[in-house]
Design a protein around this motif. Structure first.
Motif, PDB file in Angstrom:
ATOM      1  N   PRO A 143       0.822  -1.208   0.000  1.00 26.50           N
ATOM      2  CA  PRO A 143       0.000   0.000   0.000  1.00 26.50           C
ATOM      3  C   PRO A 143       0.859   1.262   0.000  1.00 26.50           C
ATOM      4  O   PRO A 143       2.003   1.251   0.460  1.00 26.50           O
ATOM      5  N   HIS A 144       0.288   2.363  -0.487  1.00 25.37           N
ATOM      6  CA  HIS A 144       1.039   3.623  -0.525  1.00 25.37           C
ATOM      7  C   HIS A 144       1.280   4.186   0.873  1.00 25.37           C
ATOM      8  O   HIS A 144       2.105   5.085   1.045  1.00 25.37           O
ATOM      9  N   THR A 145       0.574   3.636   1.865  1.00 24.93           N
ATOM     10  CA  THR A 145       0.769   4.097   3.241  1.00 24.93           C
ATOM     11  C   THR A 145       2.041   3.532   3.870  1.00 24.93           C
ATOM     12  O   THR A 145       2.427   3.953   4.968  1.00 24.93           O
ATOM     13  N   ALA A 146       2.676   2.578   3.204  1.00 27.47           N
ATOM     14  CA  ALA A 146       3.916   2.007   3.743  1.00 27.47           C
ATOM     15  C   ALA A 146       5.005   3.084   3.782  1.00 27.47           C
ATOM     16  O   ALA A 146       5.168   3.860   2.831  1.00 27.47           O
ATOM     17  N   THR A 147       5.742   3.151   4.867  1.00 33.07           N
ATOM     18  CA  THR A 147       6.835   4.119   4.976  1.00 33.07           C
ATOM     19  C   THR A 147       8.048   3.616   4.201  1.00 33.07           C
ATOM     20  O   THR A 147       8.119   2.447   3.797  1.00 33.07           O
TER      21      THR A 147
END
Length: 546
Positions: free
Chosen positions: A60-64
Protein backbone atom coordinates in the motif's frame (compact mmCIF):
# COMPACT_ATOMS: atom_id res chain seq x y z
CA UNK A 1 -13.35 -39.89 17.96
CA UNK A 2 -14.84 -37.95 15.08
CA UNK A 3 -18.60 -37.78 14.99
CA UNK A 4 -18.49 -37.93 11.19
CA UNK A 5 -18.00 -41.03 9.06
CA UNK A 6 -14.33 -41.35 8.14
CA UNK A 7 -12.64 -43.51 5.53
CA UNK A 8 -8.96 -43.55 4.69
CA UNK A 9 -7.30 -43.93 1.30
CA UNK A 10 -3.62 -44.58 0.69
CA UNK A 11 -1.08 -45.18 -2.09
CA UNK A 12 -1.79 -48.90 -1.78
CA UNK A 13 -5.37 -48.29 -2.90
CA UNK A 14 -4.26 -46.35 -5.97
CA UNK A 15 -0.71 -47.29 -7.06
CA UNK A 16 1.47 -45.11 -9.24
CA UNK A 17 1.93 -42.00 -7.09
CA UNK A 18 4.57 -39.37 -7.77
CA UNK A 19 8.07 -40.16 -6.48
CA UNK A 20 9.23 -37.58 -3.96
CA UNK A 21 12.65 -36.22 -4.98
CA UNK A 22 14.14 -33.52 -2.79
CA UNK A 23 14.60 -30.08 -4.33
CA UNK A 24 17.95 -28.33 -3.97
CA UNK A 25 17.78 -25.28 -1.73
CA UNK A 26 17.41 -21.95 -3.53
CA UNK A 27 17.69 -18.46 -2.09
CA UNK A 28 14.47 -16.48 -1.86
CA UNK A 29 13.98 -13.92 -4.62
CA UNK A 30 14.08 -10.30 -3.58
CA UNK A 31 10.76 -8.71 -4.57
CA UNK A 32 9.96 -5.92 -6.96
CA UNK A 33 7.50 -3.92 -4.87
CA UNK A 34 4.51 -2.35 -6.62
CA UNK A 35 3.33 0.59 -4.51
CA UNK A 36 -0.45 0.86 -4.96
CA UNK A 37 -1.70 4.43 -5.22
CA UNK A 38 -5.26 3.27 -5.83
CA UNK A 39 -4.93 2.41 -9.50
CA UNK A 40 -7.25 -0.23 -10.90
CA UNK A 41 -4.17 -1.71 -12.59
CA UNK A 42 -1.84 -2.16 -9.61
CA UNK A 43 -2.40 -5.93 -9.68
CA UNK A 44 -1.85 -5.91 -13.41
CA UNK A 45 1.56 -4.25 -12.99
CA UNK A 46 2.55 -7.00 -10.55
CA UNK A 47 1.40 -9.63 -13.03
CA UNK A 48 3.35 -8.08 -15.90
CA UNK A 49 6.49 -8.08 -13.77
CA UNK A 50 5.98 -11.77 -13.06
CA UNK A 51 5.42 -12.42 -16.75
CA UNK A 52 8.93 -11.05 -17.17
CA UNK A 53 10.03 -13.87 -14.80
CA UNK A 54 10.74 -11.46 -11.96
CA UNK A 55 9.04 -11.83 -8.57
CA UNK A 56 6.74 -8.98 -7.46
CA UNK A 57 4.53 -8.02 -4.53
CA UNK A 58 1.94 -5.27 -4.03
CA UNK A 59 2.25 -2.91 -1.05
CA UNK A 60 0.00 0.00 0.00
CA UNK A 61 1.04 3.62 -0.52
CA UNK A 62 0.77 4.10 3.24
CA UNK A 63 3.92 2.01 3.74
CA UNK A 64 6.84 4.12 4.98
CA UNK A 65 10.25 4.11 3.35
CA UNK A 66 11.46 2.02 6.27
CA UNK A 67 8.63 -0.46 5.66
CA UNK A 68 9.56 -0.76 2.01
CA UNK A 69 13.27 -1.16 2.63
CA UNK A 70 12.61 -3.77 5.31
CA UNK A 71 11.38 -6.04 2.50
CA UNK A 72 14.81 -5.76 0.84
CA UNK A 73 13.33 -4.83 -2.57
CA UNK A 74 15.24 -5.42 -5.77
CA UNK A 75 13.30 -2.54 -7.33
CA UNK A 76 10.19 -0.44 -6.70
CA UNK A 77 7.38 0.54 -9.09
CA UNK A 78 5.05 3.42 -8.19
CA UNK A 79 1.62 2.70 -9.68
CA UNK A 80 -0.93 5.05 -11.17
CA UNK A 81 -3.84 6.41 -9.19
CA UNK A 82 -6.97 8.58 -9.43
CA UNK A 83 -5.69 11.54 -7.38
CA UNK A 84 -4.12 14.84 -8.38
CA UNK A 85 -0.76 15.41 -6.70
CA UNK A 86 -2.09 18.80 -5.60
CA UNK A 87 -5.35 17.55 -4.08
CA UNK A 88 -5.77 17.77 -0.32
CA UNK A 89 -4.82 14.45 1.24
CA UNK A 90 -3.39 13.06 -2.00
CA UNK A 91 -0.83 10.27 -1.58
CA UNK A 92 2.76 11.44 -1.76
CA UNK A 93 6.19 9.90 -2.09
CA UNK A 94 8.80 10.49 0.59
CA UNK A 95 11.91 11.90 -1.20
CA UNK A 96 14.02 9.66 1.05
CA UNK A 97 12.91 6.73 -1.09
CA UNK A 98 15.01 8.02 -3.96
CA UNK A 99 18.11 8.24 -1.79
CA UNK A 100 17.96 4.57 -0.79
CA UNK A 101 19.79 3.32 -3.88
CA UNK A 102 16.87 1.13 -5.00
CA UNK A 103 15.86 1.36 -8.69
CA UNK A 104 12.46 3.06 -9.04
CA UNK A 105 9.99 3.30 -11.93
CA UNK A 106 7.07 5.74 -11.70
CA UNK A 107 3.93 5.09 -13.77
CA UNK A 108 1.24 7.75 -14.39
CA UNK A 109 0.43 9.16 -10.92
CA UNK A 110 3.58 7.52 -9.58
CA UNK A 111 5.53 9.33 -12.31
CA UNK A 112 4.05 12.67 -11.30
CA UNK A 113 4.54 12.04 -7.58
CA UNK A 114 8.18 11.16 -8.26
CA UNK A 115 8.69 14.34 -10.29
CA UNK A 116 7.13 16.49 -7.58
CA UNK A 117 9.10 14.84 -4.77
CA UNK A 118 12.38 15.43 -6.61
CA UNK A 119 11.74 19.09 -7.42
CA UNK A 120 10.18 18.84 -10.86
CA UNK A 121 7.07 20.75 -11.95
CA UNK A 122 3.63 19.14 -12.19
CA UNK A 123 0.66 21.21 -13.38
CA UNK A 124 -2.57 21.19 -15.35
CA UNK A 125 -2.01 21.54 -19.08
CA UNK A 126 -5.66 22.10 -19.89
CA UNK A 127 -5.44 19.13 -22.23
CA UNK A 128 -6.34 15.82 -20.66
CA UNK A 129 -5.21 12.61 -22.30
CA UNK A 130 -7.30 9.47 -22.09
CA UNK A 131 -6.98 6.30 -24.13
CA UNK A 132 -4.71 5.82 -27.12
CA UNK A 133 -2.25 8.72 -27.33
CA UNK A 134 0.63 9.45 -29.69
CA UNK A 135 4.01 10.11 -28.06
CA UNK A 136 7.26 11.22 -29.60
CA UNK A 137 10.42 9.57 -28.31
CA UNK A 138 13.21 12.16 -28.23
CA UNK A 139 15.84 10.04 -26.43
CA UNK A 140 15.18 6.34 -25.96
CA UNK A 141 17.49 6.06 -22.95
CA UNK A 142 17.08 2.86 -20.94
CA UNK A 143 13.34 2.29 -20.55
CA UNK A 144 12.45 3.12 -24.16
CA UNK A 145 15.41 1.38 -25.78
CA UNK A 146 14.30 -0.34 -28.96
CA UNK A 147 11.22 1.88 -29.32
CA UNK A 148 10.36 3.72 -32.54
CA UNK A 149 10.47 7.50 -32.49
CA UNK A 150 6.66 7.64 -32.70
CA UNK A 151 4.37 5.20 -30.91
CA UNK A 152 0.87 4.95 -29.47
CA UNK A 153 0.45 4.41 -25.73
CA UNK A 154 -2.45 4.29 -23.27
CA UNK A 155 -2.84 7.49 -21.23
CA UNK A 156 -5.22 8.39 -18.40
CA UNK A 157 -4.35 11.70 -16.75
CA UNK A 158 -5.22 15.37 -16.28
CA UNK A 159 -2.08 16.72 -14.60
CA UNK A 160 1.23 16.51 -16.45
CA UNK A 161 4.93 16.95 -15.75
CA UNK A 162 6.07 20.29 -17.22
CA UNK A 163 9.68 20.21 -16.08
CA UNK A 164 11.81 17.20 -15.15
CA UNK A 165 13.74 17.24 -11.86
CA UNK A 166 17.36 18.26 -11.96
CA UNK A 167 19.62 15.54 -13.33
CA UNK A 168 16.86 13.83 -15.36
CA UNK A 169 16.84 13.42 -19.14
CA UNK A 170 13.51 13.87 -20.95
CA UNK A 171 12.82 10.80 -23.08
CA UNK A 172 9.42 11.49 -24.65
CA UNK A 173 6.70 14.09 -25.08
CA UNK A 174 3.05 14.16 -26.15
CA UNK A 175 0.51 16.84 -26.97
CA UNK A 176 -0.68 17.00 -23.37
CA UNK A 177 2.53 15.99 -21.60
CA UNK A 178 5.60 18.21 -22.11
CA UNK A 179 7.51 15.52 -20.19
CA UNK A 180 5.99 12.12 -20.93
CA UNK A 181 9.00 10.05 -19.80
CA UNK A 182 12.29 10.71 -18.06
CA UNK A 183 15.22 8.99 -16.40
CA UNK A 184 18.24 9.57 -14.21
CA UNK A 185 20.35 6.64 -15.29
CA UNK A 186 23.06 7.24 -12.69
CA UNK A 187 20.58 7.08 -9.79
CA UNK A 188 18.50 4.37 -11.54
CA UNK A 189 15.31 6.43 -11.40
CA UNK A 190 12.85 6.20 -14.30
CA UNK A 191 9.30 7.23 -15.12
CA UNK A 192 6.61 7.22 -17.81
CA UNK A 193 3.32 9.10 -17.95
CA UNK A 194 1.46 6.28 -19.71
CA UNK A 195 0.40 2.80 -18.60
CA UNK A 196 2.89 0.26 -19.97
CA UNK A 197 1.14 -2.58 -18.12
CA UNK A 198 -1.99 -2.55 -20.32
CA UNK A 199 -2.24 -4.34 -23.65
CA UNK A 200 -3.29 -1.05 -25.28
CA UNK A 201 0.33 0.10 -24.91
CA UNK A 202 1.79 -2.34 -27.48
CA UNK A 203 5.41 -1.76 -26.43
CA UNK A 204 4.59 -1.51 -22.73
CA UNK A 205 5.90 -4.92 -21.72
CA UNK A 206 9.16 -4.13 -23.50
CA UNK A 207 9.45 -0.90 -21.46
CA UNK A 208 8.83 -2.77 -18.20
CA UNK A 209 11.40 -5.40 -19.11
CA UNK A 210 13.91 -2.68 -20.03
CA UNK A 211 13.46 -1.24 -16.54
CA UNK A 212 13.74 -4.62 -14.84
CA UNK A 213 16.63 -6.07 -16.83
CA UNK A 214 18.66 -2.99 -17.79
CA UNK A 215 17.59 -0.30 -15.34
CA UNK A 216 17.47 -2.50 -12.23
CA UNK A 217 19.89 -5.17 -13.43
CA UNK A 218 17.59 -8.08 -12.55
CA UNK A 219 17.73 -11.54 -14.06
CA UNK A 220 14.57 -13.21 -15.43
CA UNK A 221 14.99 -16.23 -13.17
CA UNK A 222 11.71 -16.51 -11.29
CA UNK A 223 9.78 -19.52 -12.56
CA UNK A 224 7.77 -22.49 -11.25
CA UNK A 225 10.92 -24.46 -10.51
CA UNK A 226 12.23 -21.63 -8.33
CA UNK A 227 8.89 -21.40 -6.55
CA UNK A 228 8.97 -25.10 -5.72
CA UNK A 229 12.57 -25.00 -4.45
CA UNK A 230 12.01 -21.88 -2.35
CA UNK A 231 8.73 -23.06 -0.88
CA UNK A 232 10.06 -26.53 -0.07
CA UNK A 233 12.89 -24.90 1.86
CA UNK A 234 10.52 -22.55 3.69
CA UNK A 235 8.04 -25.31 4.53
CA UNK A 236 10.75 -27.50 6.00
CA UNK A 237 12.06 -24.61 8.07
CA UNK A 238 8.56 -23.75 9.32
CA UNK A 239 7.29 -27.26 10.03
CA UNK A 240 10.40 -29.07 11.27
CA UNK A 241 9.42 -32.53 12.56
CA UNK A 242 5.81 -31.64 13.37
CA UNK A 243 2.79 -33.27 11.83
CA UNK A 244 0.72 -31.40 9.26
CA UNK A 245 -2.81 -31.72 7.95
CA UNK A 246 -4.12 -30.22 4.75
CA UNK A 247 -7.67 -29.24 3.99
CA UNK A 248 -8.05 -30.80 0.55
CA UNK A 249 -10.97 -29.66 -1.58
CA UNK A 250 -9.84 -31.34 -4.80
CA UNK A 251 -9.45 -28.01 -6.59
CA UNK A 252 -6.18 -26.89 -8.09
CA UNK A 253 -5.25 -24.59 -5.19
CA UNK A 254 -5.44 -27.07 -2.33
CA UNK A 255 -4.12 -29.91 -4.50
CA UNK A 256 -0.99 -27.99 -5.53
CA UNK A 257 -0.49 -26.75 -1.96
CA UNK A 258 -0.71 -30.33 -0.70
CA UNK A 259 1.70 -31.58 -3.36
CA UNK A 260 4.20 -28.88 -2.40
CA UNK A 261 3.99 -29.71 1.30
CA UNK A 262 4.29 -33.42 0.60
CA UNK A 263 7.40 -32.69 -1.47
CA UNK A 264 8.80 -30.92 1.59
CA UNK A 265 7.81 -33.16 4.52
CA UNK A 266 6.54 -36.43 3.07
CA UNK A 267 4.70 -38.69 5.50
CA UNK A 268 4.33 -35.91 8.07
CA UNK A 269 1.36 -34.77 5.95
CA UNK A 270 -2.15 -36.16 6.16
CA UNK A 271 -4.74 -34.69 3.81
CA UNK A 272 -8.28 -34.31 5.09
CA UNK A 273 -11.06 -34.10 2.54
CA UNK A 274 -14.24 -32.76 4.08
CA UNK A 275 -17.41 -33.69 2.26
CA UNK A 276 -19.46 -30.79 3.55
CA UNK A 277 -22.41 -31.54 1.32
CA UNK A 278 -21.76 -28.36 -0.68
CA UNK A 279 -19.91 -30.13 -3.50
CA UNK A 280 -20.91 -30.56 -7.12
CA UNK A 281 -22.09 -33.89 -8.47
CA UNK A 282 -19.42 -36.62 -8.42
CA UNK A 283 -16.70 -34.47 -6.87
CA UNK A 284 -16.17 -36.40 -3.65
CA UNK A 285 -15.46 -39.62 -5.54
CA UNK A 286 -13.19 -37.85 -8.03
CA UNK A 287 -11.11 -36.21 -5.30
CA UNK A 288 -10.60 -39.45 -3.39
CA UNK A 289 -9.54 -41.38 -6.47
CA UNK A 290 -7.62 -38.91 -8.65
CA UNK A 291 -5.59 -37.12 -6.02
CA UNK A 292 -4.47 -40.22 -4.14
CA UNK A 293 -3.62 -41.95 -7.42
CA UNK A 294 -1.43 -39.07 -8.56
CA UNK A 295 0.36 -38.23 -5.33
CA UNK A 296 0.16 -41.25 -3.06
CA UNK A 297 -0.68 -39.14 -0.01
CA UNK A 298 -2.61 -40.49 2.94
CA UNK A 299 -6.14 -39.14 2.65
CA UNK A 300 -8.77 -39.07 5.38
CA UNK A 301 -12.28 -38.51 4.02
CA UNK A 302 -14.74 -37.01 6.49
CA UNK A 303 -18.47 -37.04 5.83
CA UNK A 304 -19.69 -33.88 7.56
CA UNK A 305 -22.74 -33.11 5.43
CA UNK A 306 -25.25 -33.07 8.28
CA UNK A 307 -22.99 -30.94 10.46
CA UNK A 308 -22.66 -28.18 7.85
CA UNK A 309 -26.34 -28.14 6.99
CA UNK A 310 -27.25 -27.79 10.67
CA UNK A 311 -24.81 -24.92 11.08
CA UNK A 312 -26.09 -23.10 7.98
CA UNK A 313 -29.79 -23.53 8.75
CA UNK A 314 -31.67 -20.24 8.83
CA UNK A 315 -28.76 -18.11 7.56
CA UNK A 316 -28.98 -16.06 4.34
CA UNK A 317 -26.32 -13.36 4.71
CA UNK A 318 -23.32 -14.15 2.42
CA UNK A 319 -20.62 -13.10 4.89
CA UNK A 320 -22.30 -15.08 7.67
CA UNK A 321 -22.46 -18.17 5.49
CA UNK A 322 -18.80 -17.85 4.52
CA UNK A 323 -17.72 -17.48 8.14
CA UNK A 324 -19.86 -20.42 9.28
CA UNK A 325 -18.35 -22.64 6.60
CA UNK A 326 -14.83 -21.49 7.50
CA UNK A 327 -15.47 -22.12 11.20
CA UNK A 328 -16.90 -25.59 10.64
CA UNK A 329 -13.97 -26.50 8.37
CA UNK A 330 -11.55 -25.71 11.15
CA UNK A 331 -13.54 -27.60 13.75
CA UNK A 332 -13.59 -30.70 11.53
CA UNK A 333 -9.85 -30.31 10.98
CA UNK A 334 -9.27 -30.15 14.73
CA UNK A 335 -11.23 -33.38 15.18
CA UNK A 336 -9.30 -34.97 12.32
CA UNK A 337 -5.99 -33.88 13.86
CA UNK A 338 -6.85 -35.69 17.08
CA UNK A 339 -7.60 -38.79 15.02
CA UNK A 340 -4.23 -38.51 13.26
CA UNK A 341 -2.41 -38.26 16.59
CA UNK A 342 -4.35 -41.20 18.04
CA UNK A 343 -3.54 -43.32 15.02
CA UNK A 344 0.15 -42.45 15.38
CA UNK A 345 0.17 -44.03 18.81
CA UNK A 346 0.54 -42.86 22.35
CA UNK A 347 3.74 -40.94 21.58
CA UNK A 348 2.58 -39.49 18.27
CA UNK A 349 3.71 -35.99 17.46
CA UNK A 350 1.26 -33.15 17.84
CA UNK A 351 -0.43 -31.80 14.71
CA UNK A 352 0.64 -28.16 14.72
CA UNK A 353 0.07 -26.99 11.16
CA UNK A 354 -2.78 -26.62 8.71
CA UNK A 355 -2.05 -26.33 4.98
CA UNK A 356 -4.33 -24.11 2.93
CA UNK A 357 -4.41 -23.22 -0.75
CA UNK A 358 -4.72 -19.49 -0.16
CA UNK A 359 -3.86 -17.44 -3.29
CA UNK A 360 -2.82 -13.82 -3.73
CA UNK A 361 -6.27 -12.71 -5.01
CA UNK A 362 -7.83 -14.25 -1.86
CA UNK A 363 -5.51 -12.13 0.29
CA UNK A 364 -6.12 -8.94 -1.71
CA UNK A 365 -9.92 -9.31 -1.75
CA UNK A 366 -10.04 -10.16 1.96
CA UNK A 367 -8.29 -6.91 2.85
CA UNK A 368 -4.71 -8.10 2.48
CA UNK A 369 -3.83 -7.10 6.04
CA UNK A 370 -2.38 -3.85 4.70
CA UNK A 371 -5.29 -1.49 4.32
CA UNK A 372 -6.80 -2.94 1.15
CA UNK A 373 -10.58 -2.90 0.80
CA UNK A 374 -12.34 -6.00 2.12
CA UNK A 375 -14.37 -7.17 -0.88
CA UNK A 376 -15.48 -10.41 0.75
CA UNK A 377 -14.09 -12.84 3.30
CA UNK A 378 -12.55 -15.88 1.64
CA UNK A 379 -13.13 -18.84 3.94
CA UNK A 380 -9.40 -19.47 4.27
CA UNK A 381 -8.47 -15.82 4.88
CA UNK A 382 -11.13 -13.60 6.41
CA UNK A 383 -13.42 -16.46 7.37
CA UNK A 384 -11.15 -18.25 9.84
CA UNK A 385 -12.21 -18.33 13.50
CA UNK A 386 -10.28 -16.24 16.03
CA UNK A 387 -9.42 -19.27 18.17
CA UNK A 388 -7.68 -21.20 15.41
CA UNK A 389 -5.57 -23.96 17.00
CA UNK A 390 -3.19 -24.44 14.07
CA UNK A 391 -0.40 -22.40 12.57
CA UNK A 392 -1.06 -21.96 8.85
CA UNK A 393 1.16 -23.17 6.04
CA UNK A 394 0.21 -21.28 2.87
CA UNK A 395 2.79 -21.99 0.17
CA UNK A 396 0.71 -20.38 -2.62
CA UNK A 397 -0.16 -17.17 -0.77
CA UNK A 398 1.84 -14.94 -3.14
CA UNK A 399 0.76 -16.61 -6.40
CA UNK A 400 -1.92 -15.93 -8.99
CA UNK A 401 -4.05 -18.80 -10.32
CA UNK A 402 -2.18 -19.27 -13.60
CA UNK A 403 1.11 -19.40 -11.67
CA UNK A 404 -0.36 -22.09 -9.40
CA UNK A 405 -1.27 -24.15 -12.45
CA UNK A 406 2.30 -23.86 -13.73
CA UNK A 407 3.66 -24.99 -10.36
CA UNK A 408 1.21 -27.89 -10.30
CA UNK A 409 2.32 -29.12 -13.71
CA UNK A 410 5.95 -28.80 -12.64
CA UNK A 411 5.16 -30.94 -9.57
CA UNK A 412 3.55 -33.64 -11.69
CA UNK A 413 -0.03 -33.05 -10.54
CA UNK A 414 -2.31 -34.50 -13.29
CA UNK A 415 -3.82 -32.11 -15.80
CA UNK A 416 -7.33 -33.24 -14.87
CA UNK A 417 -6.74 -31.57 -11.49
CA UNK A 418 -4.52 -28.68 -12.61
CA UNK A 419 -6.98 -27.51 -15.25
CA UNK A 420 -10.09 -28.05 -13.19
CA UNK A 421 -12.25 -24.94 -13.18
CA UNK A 422 -11.89 -22.94 -9.94
CA UNK A 423 -14.41 -23.90 -7.29
CA UNK A 424 -14.75 -21.85 -4.11
CA UNK A 425 -13.96 -23.38 -0.73
CA UNK A 426 -17.49 -22.66 0.56
CA UNK A 427 -18.75 -24.59 -2.45
CA UNK A 428 -22.39 -24.41 -3.50
CA UNK A 429 -23.17 -22.71 -0.19
CA UNK A 430 -22.35 -19.35 -1.80
CA UNK A 431 -24.04 -20.21 -5.10
CA UNK A 432 -27.43 -20.49 -3.42
CA UNK A 433 -28.82 -17.01 -2.89
CA UNK A 434 -30.76 -17.55 0.30
CA UNK A 435 -30.81 -20.27 2.92
CA UNK A 436 -28.86 -23.45 2.16
CA UNK A 437 -30.97 -26.60 2.42
CA UNK A 438 -30.51 -30.17 1.23
CA UNK A 439 -33.35 -29.78 -1.29
CA UNK A 440 -31.89 -26.60 -2.78
CA UNK A 441 -28.46 -28.20 -3.02
CA UNK A 442 -29.94 -31.09 -4.98
CA UNK A 443 -31.57 -28.66 -7.42
CA UNK A 444 -28.37 -26.68 -7.93
CA UNK A 445 -26.23 -29.81 -8.28
CA UNK A 446 -28.48 -31.10 -11.05
CA UNK A 447 -28.42 -27.79 -12.97
CA UNK A 448 -24.67 -27.40 -12.51
CA UNK A 449 -23.97 -30.92 -13.77
CA UNK A 450 -25.89 -30.22 -16.96
CA UNK A 451 -24.04 -26.96 -17.61
CA UNK A 452 -20.62 -28.56 -17.04
CA UNK A 453 -21.48 -31.55 -19.23
CA UNK A 454 -22.55 -29.37 -22.16
CA UNK A 455 -19.54 -27.04 -21.88
CA UNK A 456 -17.22 -30.05 -21.93
CA UNK A 457 -19.10 -31.59 -24.86
CA UNK A 458 -18.67 -28.31 -26.78
CA UNK A 459 -14.92 -28.28 -26.07
CA UNK A 460 -15.11 -25.01 -24.14
CA UNK A 461 -13.45 -26.03 -20.85
CA UNK A 462 -10.16 -24.29 -21.69
CA UNK A 463 -11.89 -21.23 -23.22
CA UNK A 464 -13.56 -20.12 -20.01
CA UNK A 465 -12.13 -19.50 -16.56
CA UNK A 466 -15.17 -20.98 -14.88
CA UNK A 467 -18.93 -21.04 -15.15
CA UNK A 468 -20.66 -20.82 -11.78
CA UNK A 469 -24.32 -21.79 -11.81
CA UNK A 470 -26.26 -19.77 -9.24
CA UNK A 471 -29.64 -20.69 -7.78
CA UNK A 472 -31.85 -17.73 -6.87
CA UNK A 473 -33.53 -19.69 -4.13
CA UNK A 474 -35.57 -16.82 -2.73
CA UNK A 475 -36.85 -15.75 -6.17
CA UNK A 476 -39.67 -17.39 -8.09
CA UNK A 477 -41.16 -16.63 -11.48
CA UNK A 478 -44.16 -17.86 -13.42
CA UNK A 479 -43.50 -20.35 -16.20
CA UNK A 480 -45.26 -22.82 -18.47
CA UNK A 481 -44.10 -26.42 -18.41
CA UNK A 482 -46.11 -29.33 -19.76
CA UNK A 483 -48.97 -26.94 -20.68
CA UNK A 484 -49.33 -26.06 -17.02
CA UNK A 485 -48.48 -23.04 -14.92
CA UNK A 486 -45.33 -23.31 -12.82
CA UNK A 487 -43.88 -21.08 -10.17
CA UNK A 488 -40.25 -22.10 -10.15
CA UNK A 489 -36.76 -20.83 -9.45
CA UNK A 490 -34.40 -19.16 -11.91
CA UNK A 491 -30.77 -20.20 -12.22
CA UNK A 492 -28.01 -17.91 -13.47
CA UNK A 493 -25.16 -18.96 -15.74
CA UNK A 494 -21.99 -16.98 -15.00
CA UNK A 495 -19.36 -17.91 -17.63
CA UNK A 496 -16.26 -15.74 -17.21
CA UNK A 497 -12.81 -15.38 -18.74
CA UNK A 498 -9.86 -14.27 -16.62
CA UNK A 499 -6.12 -14.65 -16.13
CA UNK A 500 -5.96 -14.45 -12.35
CA UNK A 501 -9.47 -13.76 -10.94
CA UNK A 502 -8.53 -10.18 -10.05
CA UNK A 503 -10.43 -8.97 -13.12
CA UNK A 504 -12.77 -10.90 -15.40
CA UNK A 505 -15.11 -10.50 -18.35
CA UNK A 506 -18.13 -12.58 -19.23
CA UNK A 507 -17.44 -15.23 -21.85
CA UNK A 508 -19.37 -14.98 -25.12
CA UNK A 509 -20.54 -18.57 -25.29
CA UNK A 510 -22.10 -19.79 -28.56
CA UNK A 511 -25.85 -19.29 -28.61
CA UNK A 512 -26.51 -22.91 -29.51
CA UNK A 513 -24.59 -24.08 -26.43
CA UNK A 514 -26.51 -21.67 -24.20
CA UNK A 515 -29.78 -22.82 -25.76
CA UNK A 516 -28.93 -26.49 -25.13
CA UNK A 517 -28.00 -25.82 -21.51
CA UNK A 518 -31.21 -23.86 -20.93
CA UNK A 519 -33.42 -26.44 -22.57
CA UNK A 520 -31.89 -29.34 -20.67
CA UNK A 521 -32.03 -27.61 -17.30
CA UNK A 522 -35.68 -26.56 -17.63
CA UNK A 523 -36.61 -30.01 -18.96
CA UNK A 524 -34.62 -32.11 -16.50
CA UNK A 525 -34.75 -30.05 -13.29
CA UNK A 526 -38.45 -29.59 -12.45
CA UNK A 527 -37.86 -26.89 -9.83
CA UNK A 528 -36.22 -24.56 -12.39
CA UNK A 529 -38.30 -22.82 -15.06
CA UNK A 530 -35.97 -20.02 -16.14
CA UNK A 531 -32.27 -19.80 -17.09
CA UNK A 532 -30.61 -16.39 -17.30
CA UNK A 533 -27.12 -15.22 -18.31
CA UNK A 534 -24.93 -12.90 -16.21
CA UNK A 535 -23.07 -10.49 -18.53
CA UNK A 536 -21.33 -8.42 -15.83
CA UNK A 537 -17.57 -7.91 -15.83
CA UNK A 538 -15.36 -7.81 -12.72
CA UNK A 539 -15.31 -5.05 -11.62
CA UNK A 540 -18.04 -4.07 -10.86
CA UNK A 541 -19.29 -7.58 -10.07
CA UNK A 542 -17.29 -10.37 -8.45
CA UNK A 543 -17.09 -13.77 -10.13
CA UNK A 544 -19.13 -15.50 -7.42
CA UNK A 545 -22.43 -13.91 -6.48
CA UNK A 546 -21.73 -14.18 -2.75
Amino acid sequence: MLDQAVRTASRADYPGGVTQTPEPPSPAHRPVLVVDFGAQYAQLIARRVREANVYSEIVPHTATVADLLAKDPAAIILSGGPSSVYATGAPFVDPALFEAGVPVLGICYGFQAMAQALGGTVAQTGQREYGGTAVQVTDAGTVLAGSPDAQTVWMSHGDAVHAAPEGFEVLATSAGSPVAAFEDRERRLFGVQWHPEVKHSPLGQKALENFLYEGAGLAPDWNPGNVIAEQVERIRAQVGDARVICGLSGGVDSSVAAALVQRAVGDQLTCVFVDHGLLRSGEAEQVEKDFVASTGVRLKVVDARDRFLRALAGHTDPETKRKIIGREFIRVFEDAAREVVAEAGEHGDEVKFLVQGTLYPDVVESGGGEGAANIKSHHNVGGLPDDLQFALVEPLRTLFKDEVRAVGLELGVPEVIVWRQPFPGPGLGIRIIGEVTAERLDVLRAADAIAREELTKAGLDRDIWQCPVVLLADVRSVGVQGDGRTYGHPVVLRPVSSEDAMTADWTRLPYDVLATISTRITNEVPEVNRVVLDVTSKPPGTIEWE
